[in-house]
Design a protein around this motif. Sequence first.
Motif, PDB file in Angstrom:
ATOM      1  N   LEU E  82      17.782  -1.027  17.612  1.00 31.25           N
ATOM      2  CA  LEU E  82      18.746  -0.987  18.583  1.00 31.25           C
ATOM      3  C   LEU E  82      19.443  -0.297  18.036  1.00 31.25           C
ATOM      4  CD1 LEU E  82      18.081  -4.026  20.706  1.00 31.25           C
ATOM      5  CD2 LEU E  82      17.538  -1.769  21.551  1.00 31.25           C
ATOM      6  N   LEU E 148      21.011  -4.194  16.510  1.00 29.47           N
ATOM      7  CA  LEU E 148      21.837  -4.358  17.626  1.00 29.47           C
ATOM      8  C   LEU E 148      23.296  -4.736  16.813  1.00 29.47           C
ATOM      9  CD1 LEU E 148      21.498  -5.332  21.190  1.00 29.47           C
ATOM     10  CD2 LEU E 148      23.287  -7.578  19.769  1.00 29.47           C
ATOM     11  N   GLY E 149      23.099  -5.706  15.759  1.00 30.30           N
ATOM     12  CA  GLY E 149      24.423  -6.119  15.293  1.00 30.30           C
ATOM     13  C   GLY E 149      25.138  -4.565  14.483  1.00 30.30           C
ATOM     14  N   PHE E 152      27.746  -2.847  17.266  1.00 28.88           N
ATOM     15  CA  PHE E 152      28.529  -3.358  17.470  1.00 28.88           C
ATOM     16  C   PHE E 152      29.607  -3.594  16.133  1.00 28.88           C
ATOM     17  CE2 PHE E 152      26.270  -5.532  20.942  1.00 28.88           C
ATOM     18  CZ  PHE E 152      27.120  -5.716  22.052  1.00 28.88           C
ATOM     19  N   ARG E 285      31.809   5.463  22.571  1.00 23.74           N
ATOM     20  CA  ARG E 285      30.297   6.900  23.270  1.00 23.74           C
ATOM     21  C   ARG E 285      29.191   6.443  22.303  1.00 23.74           C
ATOM     22  NH1 ARG E 285      26.588   8.307  25.825  1.00 23.74           N
ATOM     23  NH2 ARG E 285      26.331  10.137  25.758  1.00 23.74           N
ATOM     24  N   LEU E 288      25.410   0.179  22.559  1.00 21.63           N
ATOM     25  CA  LEU E 288      24.328  -0.504  23.175  1.00 21.63           C
ATOM     26  C   LEU E 288      23.754   0.848  24.078  1.00 21.63           C
ATOM     27  CD1 LEU E 288      22.578  -2.023  22.203  1.00 21.63           C
ATOM     28  CD2 LEU E 288      23.010  -3.919  23.566  1.00 21.63           C
ATOM     29  N   PHE E 289      23.989   1.091  25.155  1.00 27.70           N
ATOM     30  CA  PHE E 289      23.665   1.601  25.782  1.00 27.70           C
ATOM     31  C   PHE E 289      22.665   2.911  25.520  1.00 27.70           C
ATOM     32  CE2 PHE E 289      23.290   4.281  29.816  1.00 27.70           C
ATOM     33  CZ  PHE E 289      22.252   3.394  30.807  1.00 27.70           C
ATOM     34  N   VAL E 292      19.981   1.895  23.861  1.00 26.70           N
ATOM     35  CA  VAL E 292      18.679   1.446  24.639  1.00 26.70           C
ATOM     36  C   VAL E 292      17.690   2.918  25.888  1.00 26.70           C
ATOM     37  CG1 VAL E 292      18.849   0.220  27.089  1.00 26.70           C
ATOM     38  CG2 VAL E 292      20.061  -1.053  25.038  1.00 26.70           C
TER      39      VAL E 292
END
Lengths: 275, 263, 324, 444, 411
Positions: E82, E148-149, E152, E285, E288-289, E292
Amino acid sequence: MSGKLLQRRAERSGPKSYEHLLEVKDVHLAFKGVKAIAGVSFHVDDGELFAIIGPNGAGKTSLFNVVNQVYEPQQGDVRWKGESLMGLKPNQTAERGIARTFQNIALFPHMTVIENLLTGRHVRMRTSWLAGSVWLGKAKREEIENREIVEDIIDFLEIEQWRKYPVGLLPYGIQKRVELGRALAMDPELLMLDEPVAGMNLEETEDMARFILDVQDELGIAVLLVEHDMGLVMDIADRILVVDFGKPIAEGTPQSVQHNPNVVKAYLGEEVETV
Amino acid sequence: MLAVENLEVVYNDVVLVLRGVSLEVPDGKIVALLGTDGAGKTTTLRAITGLLDIHEGEVTKGEISFDGATITEEDPSTRVRRGISQVMEGRRVFVEMTVEENLRAGAHTNRDGERVKEARERVMTLFPRLADRRQATAGYLSGGEQQMLAIGRALMQDPKLLILDEPSLGLAPLLVQEVRDIIVEINQQGTSVLLIEQNAKMALSIADYGYIMETGKVVMDGDPAKLLKDEDVKEFYLGLHATGEQKSFRDVKHYKRRKRWLS
Amino acid sequence: MTSGLVVLAQATADGNAFAQMIVDGISFGAIYALLAMGFVIIFKSTSVINFAHGALTGLGAFLIAAFATVLDFPGRYLTFLPEWAQWTVNVLTALVAAALFGILLERVFLRPMVGEALFAVAIVTLGVDIVVRTITNDWIGTQPRPLGAPWGLAVVDLGWVRIAWSEVIQILVTIILLGAIAFFLRSRTGVAMRATAFDQETARAQGVNVGRIFSVAWAIAAFLAGVAGLFYSIFPRRATGVDQATAFIAFRAFPAVIIGGLDSIPGAVVGGFAVGIAESAANTYLTFDFLGNGFPGIVGYLLMMVVLLIRPYGLLGTPEIRRV
Amino acid sequence: GGGEGGDTTTTAAAEEEATTTAAAEEEPTTTAAAEEEPAAEIATDVGVDLEAGTITIGLLSDLSGPFSPLVQVINTGHDLYWASVNEAGGINGLNVQLEVRDTGYVVDTHVQLYEELKSQVVAFGHSTGSPHTVAINSSLQADGILAIPLTWYSGWSDPAINANLVPHGVPYCIEAMNMIEYLTTQAPDATTIAIASSPGDYGQDSNAGAVLVAEALGLEVVYDGTGTIVATDPATLAEAANGIAGSGAELVWVTTDPTSFGGVYGQALAAGFSGALWSGAGPSWNPALIGPDSPIAEPLANDFYISQYYAPWAADSPGNQMVRDLVEAAGAPPLDYYAEGVIEAKIMHEALLAAYEAGDMTQAGVLAAAKSLESVTFDGLAPDETYVGEANDRLQRLQFISRPDLEGLAGGTSTGATLIESDYTSPTAEAYQFDAACFALEAG
Amino acid sequence: MRGRPLLYTSYQADQALLNTTTKKVMLGLLLLVVATIPFQVIPGLDFLGSDDWLRLLSTTAIFVVGALGLNLLTGLAGQVSLGHAFFMGVGAYTAVWLGGPEDAPLLGLGLPIWIWLPAAGIVAALIGVAVGPTAVRVRGLYLAIVTLGLVFIGDYVFRNWDSLSGGAQVGRDFPPLQFRLWKEEEPLIDFTTPGTWFGVEVSGLAKSFFLLVTIAVVFTLLAKNLQRTRVGRAFMSIRDRDIAAEIMGVDEFGYKLLAFGISSFFAGISGALLASFVVRVIPERWDLFLSVQFIAIILIGGAGTVTGAILGSAFVVLLPRLVGDFTQWLQSVALGEGFGSAIANVFVATTPNDFGLVNTFAGIGPGLSVAQLNLVIYGLLIIGFLIFEPLGLYGIWLRIRNYWKGWPFTY
Ligand SMILES: Nc1ncnc2c1ncn2[C@@H]1O[C@H](COP(=O)(O)OP(=O)(O)OP(=O)(O)O)[C@@H](O)[C@H]1O
Ligand SMILES: Nc1ncnc2c1ncn2[C@@H]1O[C@H](COP(=O)(O)OP(=O)(O)OP(=O)(O)O)[C@@H](O)[C@H]1O
Ligand SMILES: [Mg+2]
Ligand SMILES: [Mg+2]
């Protein structure tokens, strides 16, 4: 059996500088208190068909895993042509020439038969990711050469019709065969077979027996066999090692092992009376 | 007890795998179902236990009844509750759970605490090896140990009908004999058994009745004595020469296969 | 002598700050723990990472706002009860509604995916997240919706540490739910849940009604998400109530889930408190300029990376079986 | 004829005239209406269809991103305003239609949707966000199209940037000066201030103003949490609340969104912080903060001063009356932000009228017309504005200040704000001379 | 020979990329269509040449590059990441550091595109390999969340590193698609402004379109070759059964790192192109989206296939537009008159108090706003796809192809 694979046999039959092809010396392996292997030693010579038998949980598969260096034994040594394998990674044992099939089929289910076999060729190929991504001359040549070898194996195992199927969709018996093919594709000097005929009917077992004998006779590849089908083992093995609770309890020719009272008691049981 | 009538099964809407299979497991008997690879034995089992849908399979014809009730369309969990229990092909233990938890999962439909306890005791005496490894994670068991666990798990339900799909797969010869004895014992305790096997010798030695399947059809049935006399059975399932002695695998290299099932 | 006193005074002062930091961390951590438990429940019974958990949180909080303040249902008919009890009944009703919603989502969107690749299912939950979040946002509208918690601004001030009543209750509720769920998972259904996660076909062969297991898992998860949404949306966290950004809280709980181990309920709680306290500590002590803005926000993720380096399956998670 | 645009504009800077004329000449005109129609005089290119009698205006709105709660209401303001204009005969018989696109507050999407709409609309009546508007700015200039940005960023005062934009309302940094100085009149003894904000031009510009005014008034900034608050990240709210509470400030200036504001305020309160005066940039406020079930309603009503760029819903002015009528007629709930939509629409309305008058309703013509609007009045809804002249002269500095109105909100007579000062300017804001933006968006 | 399209006379022919005549013809036609799009000469497809469609198609091309990268990592090697957006961000900021203006207050070295574009890929790849060892230790969904981390953490760094990114919610301009030999004033080729190429007028968007499509084609070839050779098979074997792969001689650790590296390289290039194409980008920008979206591309297109990555990119980039058009249409029907309007009115509310699933107001009142409906349909389509066609668009494509193969004997 054709060209390319036979060539390798000729290459192999030169003079040897080692005593045994594979030598397992006093291996001990325990998992959190469970003693899986408790001091097993044996050796396999070139071109030999050596079988290991023993009750369930005796540590046979674990021995294979030790040879492959998937498990690291707490004690003991594994020597390949006189050189220790200890501390290598599994993929390095493959490079040395040790190939294997698995008790529970471990093919790459989403890849086709050809791709599975070509993956077996991985260790014998050199193309790097850079060359591969541009499909340059050498990379392309190598791909096609190896494809020819793979086709030889497909011929040998009589699986032509399944070539382009993802192996996950194939019947169990065919999968077992493809797995043998993948191991052969590695161009090994030792082939380790973990219960190659488990779950097969008589006819398939016969086919498999024929392939194993061919591999041994014609390609001169040594075979290390684990199997519970005593009919098969006793018929085709040159020598047999019997283990129980991780310990060797007998070793010798099929005849000698078959009548060893310890083996009968721990493993064979009194003969099944055929009605 | 169990009756399968004229069953037809289609996979993926196209592959017709069973073409009118009928068989019966009488109350308190052991019935063997033999057949070549891919004949449709497992498919028959799935139809009986209701697990075809996961494999995109469907019963298109025929009826399955158990204890007088038609169960063809029933949910698998209901069938288990009726008392049909199975040992699935290929072990299928819950690899991340311990031996103990696997057994508890097997007892899912068995709500009677006392009986669960008894069932567990029984499994532990049948397979002492499992008793040793009670807290072990199932995925790390050896192949044969997993097979024992799979059989043990099926026994936890205290079933009326036990269906075993290749229980001897990967078991050591001694253990095959033991499993055979266990099946006989369970049967004597009142459980009917449907035994699917590649090991025809073992299966026919304990069965009361046998069926032989090839490519989706029952090609022969009868009591073991009758089946064992058949030439084809002798050659293809027992590996005997016409003379009655065991063939050697060394010979297969030069051995020519005979055309099968003329029937 | 005097200098000794000064040092002592400083120590108590610092001690107070430390205590406050821990209390804040636990209070925050309880929210993460509630969210993490929801993730774990779904993971344990379906092996799926539920990316719609944020949406469920927003939805749950919205339903509570709707039942507790807008509709006052069924509290308005229970006039014999004191006000806080009416509110509690309303909230429980809303949580049941949220759980039913969870079941509905599972039936409509996830049931058809049974047996498909796990990552495909995870992406389905992402789709569900978009759908549910959008619809919930439409219901929430443009203004935050208060949840009407009866504790108002009440604060327990012990002198050396302050904590809002709502936080006290939140921590109690978290612990009670932890106990209840841990107990539940030991039960027959709990074992069946794990069996279902590992191998649905085999679970069915044992007579497990897999569909029911999924429903139960989603119901519990939605319920927990609602509880988390409640405590996240009241004083002092976001005093004004639930709004369109509430759903994003779920992303803060991911590190908590991983630190504890994806399949461990106690792990979820440990992870939740660990992340909460780490964030709180960063808030209190790591106030250096060069760290810029929002550093506490990634402390959880940094902690997660460190934990994974040492234990790739989290503190209490089960390692994947690797065997041939 | 398409080149007439510049001639009829009332007053326009010479160079602007030149560029618009040039731009207008470049645009191919598609006037094909019959000679006898009066409309035949009017040049059109994109977005104005004299035969169908329609004018199409584009709105690039964040309808699903972080600012959607605000922008949704603003868009409804546009909707209602134009519906009423059309009802009353439109722009000299031309119906105004809106093409609304949701940018989701993503710059790429914003640019993409600009490309989509630029060949359909005569001008953009709304463009949410500063970086977003900057991203389409060069295209706007190249294409000669007008846009009304929804941002009160002080940088828009720069003529080099705003050539195609009509910024309106009080810039964030002037607003901060106004409000903070006003707070000091309410708490004359205050010597300390804490500031916190969301990141971006919004929070940074506002806090730049706060720092400037603090310096001018001799206030000490005891906590500076500029750019700290991220709505979706609860840890950042705690961070800001801790900072504010720990600083013990007497004045607090928080520039963020309403829910985040509630979180910061609530957590500061829980930490035992009280007694300070609070305020924040306009978009930080929402009446729900003092709604009937809001636990912080009482203390906040005591502590808070509401800043607005326009008069609150219940204010007594013809402009407010019009908004109330429109909204009530449509049955929509009372909210303050419609006003912003109405204001944007009104500016566009004036520009369209001027363009019609000038006989040039091309994209360039509408741009030129807007840039030549000397005085637009909002009938008390907002202070009058001009869009010509030097930045320092035309910049809006007049502020509306209200106090929270608990009873009014509960009784439905107001949106929770009682106007206490209209057209307020603090001395610091008054005196502030723009050389550049308070906070530089980017010099690169 | 000719009558038997599937008969190959050599393994070389069998292993060629375009091993059937149909494939060759189809590809030729496709390239021809693509090349003529900006000139709007093909009736029926001319709308694709409009500025907004050119933008969409160019964006698709950029996404294709990124999607191919993720496909190598996730589709082939089975490592679900991710973190793709993070690596795209790294690429973008490498590009702007090297290629941004020299004299500005923000970081920039003013170097030309032939330096900053490859560098964007290389730096992203290096960072990919650097975080790899952590990532390689963990498996399955744990990996998904570790990556995912990264998003962020990256978001935090990008937001706070003002001098590089321009600052949170503010952003900066990225180096344009211009080709310079070195730092000269006038670019040799400017892909952003109109001009004549070989005597033909070409708009700026058309030029960037050609550039981006060419880059996408090159990366498609690279990815395809990688996939069908030794390394690609090694990736797949790790995905399918890692221990077995090791025992077959595949160095699991090494190949996972390699997969991370190559995938990040593709991501870096894609990120740099995206930023450059959009011009101004804010640090948020790379969120995460975006990651995804890429996972969705892989799954919707069909995991593990290059064709799938392309189809999936087109789907994800174009879908919002198509859905938007649909709701616009629905809205106009509802506001119009006649029978259609009556039906549409059931779904559409035209006043705040009207009943309707959708509401033409921006979200005030009951019913979803058009923007919200867009989102809901978007979500439902993703779900629907995975439910009804788990093999993704590639599966549909296969089905269509097989249908025609058998034509006219379809059953
Ligand atoms: N990774 C492991 N962790 C824990 N225990 C293990 C592991 N691998 C093997 N064992 C244990 O070691 C013992 C030997 O297992 P092994 O698989 O080698 O048996 P085996 O001889 O191959 O038996 P079978 O014939 O049933 O396959 C078993 O008791 C098994 O449970
Ligand atoms: N999910 C499936 N989809 C399509 N075909 C299937 C599926 N499962 C099984 N088949 C096919 O159905 C036939 C019967 O399979 P089945 O597994 O029932 O045979 P079996 O008699 O149990 O064989 P074995 O001895 O190998 O276990 C086989 O040809 C098999 O390829
Ligand atoms: Mg074994
Ligand atoms: Mg079977």
